[in-house]
Design an enzyme around this catalytic site. Structure first.
Site, PDB file in Angstrom:
ATOM      1  N   GLU A  45       4.191  -4.827   7.591  1.00  0.00           N
ATOM      2  CA  GLU A  45       3.371  -3.892   8.080  1.00  0.00           C
ATOM      3  C   GLU A  45       3.608  -3.686   9.687  1.00  0.00           C
ATOM      4  O   GLU A  45       3.777  -2.576  10.132  1.00  0.00           O
ATOM      5  CB  GLU A  45       1.965  -4.261   8.173  1.00  0.00           C
ATOM      6  CG  GLU A  45       1.360  -4.192   6.880  1.00  0.00           C
ATOM      7  CD  GLU A  45       1.455  -5.362   5.908  1.00  0.00           C
ATOM      8  OE1 GLU A  45       2.328  -6.114   6.287  1.00  0.00           O
ATOM      9  OE2 GLU A  45       0.442  -5.540   4.889  1.00  0.00           O
ATOM     10  N   ALA A  85       0.918  -1.188   0.048  1.00  0.00           N
ATOM     11  CA  ALA A  85      -0.098   0.066   0.062  1.00  0.00           C
ATOM     12  C   ALA A  85       0.956   1.289  -0.071  1.00  0.00           C
ATOM     13  O   ALA A  85       2.052   1.099   0.450  1.00  0.00           O
ATOM     14  CB  ALA A  85      -1.014  -0.078   1.289  1.00  0.00           C
ATOM     15  N   GLU A 123      -0.239  -9.511  -0.387  1.00  0.00           N
ATOM     16  CA  GLU A 123      -1.749  -9.742  -0.198  1.00  0.00           C
ATOM     17  C   GLU A 123      -2.371  -9.817  -1.649  1.00  0.00           C
ATOM     18  O   GLU A 123      -3.442 -10.699  -1.736  1.00  0.00           O
ATOM     19  CB  GLU A 123      -2.277  -8.709   0.784  1.00  0.00           C
ATOM     20  CG  GLU A 123      -1.933  -8.896   2.092  1.00  0.00           C
ATOM     21  CD  GLU A 123      -2.112  -7.638   2.998  1.00  0.00           C
ATOM     22  OE1 GLU A 123      -1.623  -6.610   2.486  1.00  0.00           O
ATOM     23  OE2 GLU A 123      -2.696  -7.921   4.149  1.00  0.00           O
ATOM     24  N   GLY A 136       0.642  -5.139   0.953  1.00  0.00           N
ATOM     25  CA  GLY A 136      -0.551  -5.350   0.023  1.00  0.00           C
ATOM     26  C   GLY A 136      -0.366  -5.802  -1.144  1.00  0.00           C
ATOM     27  O   GLY A 136      -0.909  -6.305  -1.701  1.00  0.00           O
TER      28      GLY A 136
END
Ligand code: DAK
Length: 260
Positions: A134, A66, A114, A111
């Site tokens: 993270e 992200a 993921e 992300g």
């Protein structure tokens, strides 16, 4: 249609979706996620596309996570919205009627890892690296990494990656079952296209029903999942593809599937 952060090519029943922010290592901000959402909504309804390949632009990254610059000053409510958007996009990819192959061409972090895990199959270049960094940024994973990673690699390996925030290379990702195959960077898209063409040559109703049986079945207890498989199996006998596939076998010729 043109998107700012996504490239979409379609050829011979295969769509290639490229996340195109190479200067930010293809990091996912809300605009990119929203475009991905639109692209995959279109692909889901596109009867000409049998298989989707998802990759990142440039030679360095699939998706480096992200977008940290975008997330840095989000309020709690905005962060929740962002997490919901990311989760919705990844769910859409996971449940797309067509199979999705992630061609992981570099960093797949946070992300990005993921996103790759939401795809059906992961092919990795030798140069790719994976991780869930993270907790090093002071947040837990927000795009379902705490759920998809243990389902793919088991609880122990998943927790080590999630708690340590360490990166692993492609061979280690292969060893723990995070990726299906590792190939030289120069062959990655070719390998993905070859696999996509192979899948596209099969009975497409059967491929889609199989995807549904695996995905839905894994959310059920085994008895219900096997019963669901029987329903899906029965449904296939309402298709021309079933008659063509079995007739072609008995006539010792390749099948001519119509996807109906
Ligand atoms: N976001 C924004 N920009 C990024 C980025 C990222 N994730 N990763 C790289 N970049 C940018 C860099 O800032 C740099 O920009 P400029 O300085 O050139 O403007 C450019 O991409 C090139 O990166 P580097 O110069 O750092 O390149 P290196 O080869 O030196 O290093 C690296 C590559 C991938 C090791 C490094 O860039 C890196 O560590 N990047 C961050 C990786 C990371 O931590 N990713 C996880 C992000 S966290 C949530 C929802 C979702 C999430 C969390 C919560 N909720 C709302 C609840 C998800 C979180 C994440 O994914």
């Amino acid at each position: 249609m043109n998107w700012e952060n996504i490239l979409l090519e379609k050829e011979d029943a295969i769509a290639v979706v490229t996340i195109n922010r190479p200067k930010a290592l293809n990091a996912l901000n809300a605009a990119t996620l929203s475009e991905l959402d639109q692209v995959f909504t279109g692909l889901a309804a596109d009867g000409t596309v049998s298989v989707v390949i998802l990759t990142g632009a440039g030679e360095k990254a699939f998706v480096a996570g992200a977008d940290i610059a975008f997330m840095q000053n989000l309020t709690a409510l905005e962060a929740r919205e962002f997490a919901l958007l990311g989760q919705a996009v990844l769910n859409k990819i996971e449940n797309l009627p067509q199979p999705v192959i992630a061609a992981v061409n570099g960093f797949a972090l946070g992300g990005g890892c993921e996103l790759a895990m939401a795809c059906d199959i992961r092919l990795a270049s030798e140069t790719s690296r994976f991780g869930q960094p993270e907790v090093g940024l002071g947040v837990p994973p927000g795009f379902a990494g705490t759920q998809r990673l243990p389902r793919l690699v088991g609880k122990g390996c998943a927790k080590e990656l999630l708690y340590s925030a360490e990166m692993i290379d492609a061979q280690e990702a292969y060893r723990i079952g995070l990726v299906n195959r590792v190939c030289p960077a120069a062959d990655l898209l070719g390998t993905a296209r070859t696999l996509a063409r192979k899948i596209a040559s099969r009975g497409q109703v059967a491929v889609r029903l199989t995807k549904s049986a695996v995905n839905q079945g894994l959310e059920m207890d085994v008895a219900r999942a096997i019963a669901y498989e029987a329903e899906v199996f029965g449904l296939a006998f309402s298709t021309g593809d079933q008659r063509e596939g079995m007739t072609a076998f008995l006539e010792k010729r390749p099948p001519d599937f119509k996807g109906k």
